[in-house]
Motif scaffolding. Structure first.
Motif, PDB file in Angstrom:
ATOM      1  N   THR A 199       3.055  -1.292   8.344  1.00 46.88           N
ATOM      2  CA  THR A 199       2.102  -0.792   7.350  1.00 46.88           C
ATOM      3  C   THR A 199       1.787   0.683   7.541  1.00 46.88           C
ATOM      4  OG1 THR A 199       1.079  -2.979   7.174  1.00 46.88           O
ATOM      5  CG2 THR A 199      -0.212  -1.098   6.393  1.00 46.88           C
ATOM      6  N   GLU A 200       1.429   1.068   8.757  1.00 49.82           N
ATOM      7  CA  GLU A 200       1.006   2.453   8.980  1.00 49.82           C
ATOM      8  C   GLU A 200       2.135   3.452   8.747  1.00 49.82           C
ATOM      9  OE1 GLU A 200      -1.795   5.030  11.976  1.00 49.82           O
ATOM     10  OE2 GLU A 200      -0.757   3.279  12.773  1.00 49.82           O
ATOM     11  N   PRO A 201       3.341   3.246   9.312  1.00 48.76           N
ATOM     12  CA  PRO A 201       4.417   4.218   9.033  1.00 48.76           C
ATOM     13  C   PRO A 201       4.809   4.269   7.559  1.00 48.76           C
ATOM     14  CG  PRO A 201       5.227   2.358  10.345  1.00 48.76           C
ATOM     15  CD  PRO A 201       3.751   2.271  10.345  1.00 48.76           C
ATOM     16  N   LEU A 202       4.795   3.128   6.870  1.00 51.42           N
ATOM     17  CA  LEU A 202       5.121   3.130   5.446  1.00 51.42           C
ATOM     18  C   LEU A 202       4.038   3.841   4.642  1.00 51.42           C
ATOM     19  CD1 LEU A 202       6.545  -0.486   4.900  1.00 51.42           C
ATOM     20  CD2 LEU A 202       7.801   1.674   4.754  1.00 51.42           C
ATOM     21  N   ASN A 203       2.767   3.621   5.012  1.00 55.92           N
ATOM     22  CA  ASN A 203       1.677   4.303   4.325  1.00 55.92           C
ATOM     23  C   ASN A 203       1.771   5.822   4.502  1.00 55.92           C
ATOM     24  OD1 ASN A 203      -1.333   2.350   3.916  1.00 55.92           O
ATOM     25  ND2 ASN A 203       0.775   1.687   3.770  1.00 55.92           N
ATOM     26  N   LYS A 204       2.126   6.244   5.711  1.00 58.19           N
ATOM     27  CA  LYS A 204       2.250   7.678   5.967  1.00 58.19           C
ATOM     28  C   LYS A 204       3.403   8.288   5.178  1.00 58.19           C
ATOM     29  CE  LYS A 204       0.266   8.067  10.615  1.00 58.19           C
ATOM     30  NZ  LYS A 204       0.562   8.401  12.027  1.00 58.19           N
ATOM     31  N   LYS A 205       4.499   7.541   5.082  1.00 64.38           N
ATOM     32  CA  LYS A 205       5.700   8.076   4.435  1.00 64.38           C
ATOM     33  C   LYS A 205       5.613   8.001   2.917  1.00 64.38           C
ATOM     34  CE  LYS A 205      10.038   9.464   4.229  1.00 64.38           C
ATOM     35  NZ  LYS A 205      10.419  10.850   4.592  1.00 64.38           N
ATOM     36  N   PHE A 206       5.135   6.870   2.394  1.00 64.83           N
ATOM     37  CA  PHE A 206       5.205   6.635   0.956  1.00 64.83           C
ATOM     38  C   PHE A 206       3.848   6.502   0.277  1.00 64.83           C
ATOM     39  CE2 PHE A 206       9.096   4.710   2.790  1.00 64.83           C
ATOM     40  CZ  PHE A 206      10.029   5.537   2.203  1.00 64.83           C
ATOM     41  N   GLY A 207       2.761   6.490   1.043  1.00 58.23           N
ATOM     42  CA  GLY A 207       1.445   6.298   0.445  1.00 58.23           C
ATOM     43  C   GLY A 207       1.171   4.824   0.164  1.00 58.23           C
ATOM     44  N   ARG A 208      -0.061   4.534  -0.305  1.00 57.66           N
ATOM     45  CA  ARG A 208      -0.460   3.147  -0.545  1.00 57.66           C
ATOM     46  C   ARG A 208       0.413   2.494  -1.627  1.00 57.66           C
ATOM     47  NH1 ARG A 208      -3.249   4.129   3.803  1.00 57.66           N
ATOM     48  NH2 ARG A 208      -5.470   4.516   3.629  1.00 57.66           N
TER      49      ARG A 208
END
Length: 643
Positions: A199-208
């Motif tokens: 969740t955290e790496p995807l949120n950082k890379k692509f946003g919510r």
């Protein structure tokens, strides 16, 4: 700049609370002065922890201490920097910046039209008055929860066919019982061990919103894959892959809704996750019945393959309808055009986009500070108390027993003397009740409150599970069938407005901003891990203890859950970020004492009708709280508004 972040955090100041100290002549002292003079409550913090707490405080109000003139200039500079040249838009950003930095006390801002003042008024006086697009964004994003709900129930019906085809259908074989449970649990094993932590790496890379989009693509592909499996281990692999979609999606969607929502609506909007999960459960049962009698037509198990494949439908809908977002940085003009669709007036959109940009700049600073988030969840009291409460509700969402019914209701009804098709129809009844009784939670979760809902519904869930279990002692026939169905339906009716919507809502709002994605990952990993435990163990539990013993086991856990909520769960309804800091940053023993005192008050005042004073909720607040509601009272010269 990503529009998904604009959408997810827009409205960040709307409904927010500012904290002021007021002296004897009611003169205001800036929040910065309050923060500088507030005594530190967590002693022994190292330099890194102190910096991160300060960064979290800045995240709550990154515009503190700026004069209206300076704010207005920053609004104009924002437009020049990002190519926004229309005079009307520049005016909107100048006024919006002044409103954002002045606690939304828009009456002190000159230049607003009557229409703009009326819209800003209605943000407070009519909390449901928001543009349709705002609700549409939340509904579309929350629809991805239907993938999870459909998977729970399509596998419920499909397994009565594929377990025979895969050679794992012997009810007297311990090996087969474990394998059926393992296949059912595969997505949740993946979610708990891997998916949620993406969740955290995807949120950082692509946003919510980017994370939601990607996870729905994965879910759609995995559901399609399930329909083409031919062995139990192939089905396990396909369902394990589904967890890569379920994990990040289940952690991100409630955060997205929480960040979008004003405090008075946060619970109602965040609970759409559970609402649409319940809807997916209902649709999954419909699919089971619809495809039950489909003949093979040259394909072995065509009916169950259609059941499993149908779960991709809500994921495809989300992918097709999800509003576009801008992953390329510095596309502020496009972000502004997107957020305009979520607000009535340009000044609202400018205010929220300007505030969000200030928030992102502080967030970048916070992210640069070296930190061990796992350690800080347990070493900082405010985070630790939030984690304890969140883990309790997430654990109990599974060990209340609901997913034993969701995954195995068809087999449970068959064991109580239903035919296969009647068992599927009875399961559909459970799905309908689960969905219908989730609807009142739109109102009760933000009025009755999270804590009260759980304290009310846990004893009832225990009662109805005991009732269901003991009904299996009735000899086979109509009486047993009717009582088992009644017990399960009553359980569903009290689960849906209580332990159904509360856990994801509570977890999404409990953690401070700087650690929220990690905290939500921990929370969702917990619920999916114990979801997998229930899915794996239920067939063997029934084999060892019979249905009566298995239902009684989870009934007893509901009693345990009631005591855990009473002792460790503070109320969070309608609380802003600053209020939540005050609620959680107290000694755990104070929270426990309050729970015991509240139980004594209920028994003495409500049951025995004695005159008693209700216990005071413990908080760490050292300042007088100044709310936007307070501002509205002062604006209309309400004497009760004086502090």
């Amino acid at each position: 700049m990503a529009t998904d972040k604009a959408d997810s955090q827009s409205g960040g100041t709307t409904g927010e609370k500012a904290v002021y100290r007021k002296d004897s002549d009611h003169s205001d002292i800036s929040r910065a002065e309050v923060e500088n003079n507030r005594p530190t409550q967590d002693t022994g913090l190292d330099e890194g922890q102190r910096k991160r707490l300060e960064a979290s405080s800045k995240l709550e109000n990154p515009l503190a201490g700026l004069s209206p003139q300076r704010l207005g200039q920053r609004g104009e500079d924002f437009c020049k920097q990002h190519g926004i040249t229309d005079e009307e838009d520049i005016r909107a950003f100048r006024l919006g910046a002044m409103i954002a930095g002045n606690l939304n006390k828009y009456d002190t801002v000159e230049g607003l039209t009557d229409r703009e003042k009326d819209v800003l008024d209605r943000e407070i006086t009519h909390k449901w008055s928001n543009p349709t697009m705002l609700y549409a964004v939340i509904v579309i994003c929350s629809l991805c929860a239907a993938v999870q709900g459909m998977d729970e129930t399509v596998v419920n019906g499909a397994q009565i066919f594929y377990k025979e085809q895969f050679g794992i259908g012997d009810p007297n074989s311990q090996r087969d019982s474990w394998l059926v449970g393992l296949v059912n649990a595969a997505p949740y094993i993946c979610s708990a061990l891997i998916g949620c932590w993406l969740t955290e790496p995807l949120n950082k890379k692509f946003g919510r919103r980017g994370t939601v989009f990607i996870s729905c693509l994965i879910s759609a592909a995995a559901c399609f894959w399930q329909a083409f499996t031919n062995t139990w281990w192939h089905m396990f692999i396909a369902r394990f892959a589904l967890g890569f979609g379920i994990g990040p999606k289940s952690a991100t969607t409630p955060i997205l809704a929480a960040e979008c929502s004003p405090p008075k609506l946060r619970g109602a909007l965040v609970m759409q996750w559970q609402m649409w999960t319940a809807f997916g459960i209902l649709v999954g049962y419909v699919a089971d019945l619809a495809f039950y009698e489909v003949p093979d037509r040259g394909i072995d198990g065509l009916n169950w393959r259609l059941m499993m494949g149908s779960a991709l439908i809500p994921a495809v809908v989300v992918v097709a309808l999800s509003p576009r977002w801008y992953l390329t940085k510095d596309r502020y003009s496009e972000a502004y055009q997107s957020i305009l669709k979520l607000r009535y007036e340009k000044v609202q959109a400018a205010r929220d986009l300007f505030y969000m940009d200030a928030l992102l700049q502080v967030e970048k600073e916070a992210m640069q500070i070296e930190q061990s988030k796992f350690k800080e969840i347990f070493t900082i009291r405010r985070n630790r108390n939030a984690a304890i409460a969140s883990e309790i509700v997430m654990y109990m969402q599974q060990f209340c027993g609901v997913n034993a019914i969701a995954y195995y209701s068809t087999q449970i009804f068959i064991d109580s003397d239903f035919s296969e098709k009647s068992a599927l129809a009875a399961s559909l009844g459970f799905g309908a009740i689960n969905f219908i009784f989730a609807i009142p939670a739109f109102y009760t979760i933000d009025t009755f409150g999270r804590r009260k809902l759980l304290l009310t519904t846990f004893p009832l869930m225990a009662l109805f599970l005991f009732y269901t279990g003991f009904s299996f002692y009735i000899p086979k026939g109509t009486a047993r069938v009717a009582n088992v169905a009644l017990g399960i339906y009553l359980f569903g009716a009290v689960y849906s407005p209580g332990e159904g919507p509360v856990p994801f809502t509570y977890s999404a709002e409990a953690y401070p901003l700087y650690i929220r994605p990690f905290g939500m990952s921990l929370a969702t990993a917990t619920t999916w891990f114990f979801n997998a435990v229930i899915s794996i163990t239920w067939p063997t539990l029934v084999q060892a203890w019979t249905n009566a013993g298995a239902f009684s086991w989870y009934a007893a856990w509901n009693i345990v859950g009631w005591f855990l909520v009473l002792l460790f769960l503070p109320e969070t309804k309608e609380k802003t970020l600053e209020e939540l800091d005050a609620v959680f940053d107290v000694p755990l023993r104070s929270i426990m004492r309050y729970g015991i005192a509240q139980a004594g008050y209920f028994w003495g005042h409500i049951i025995l009708r004695r005159k008693m004073r209700s216990p005071t909720v413990p908080t760490s607040a050292n300042t007088i709280e100044y709310t936007r509601e307070q501002f509205m009272k002062e604006k209309h010269h309400d004497p009760s508004a004086r502090v």
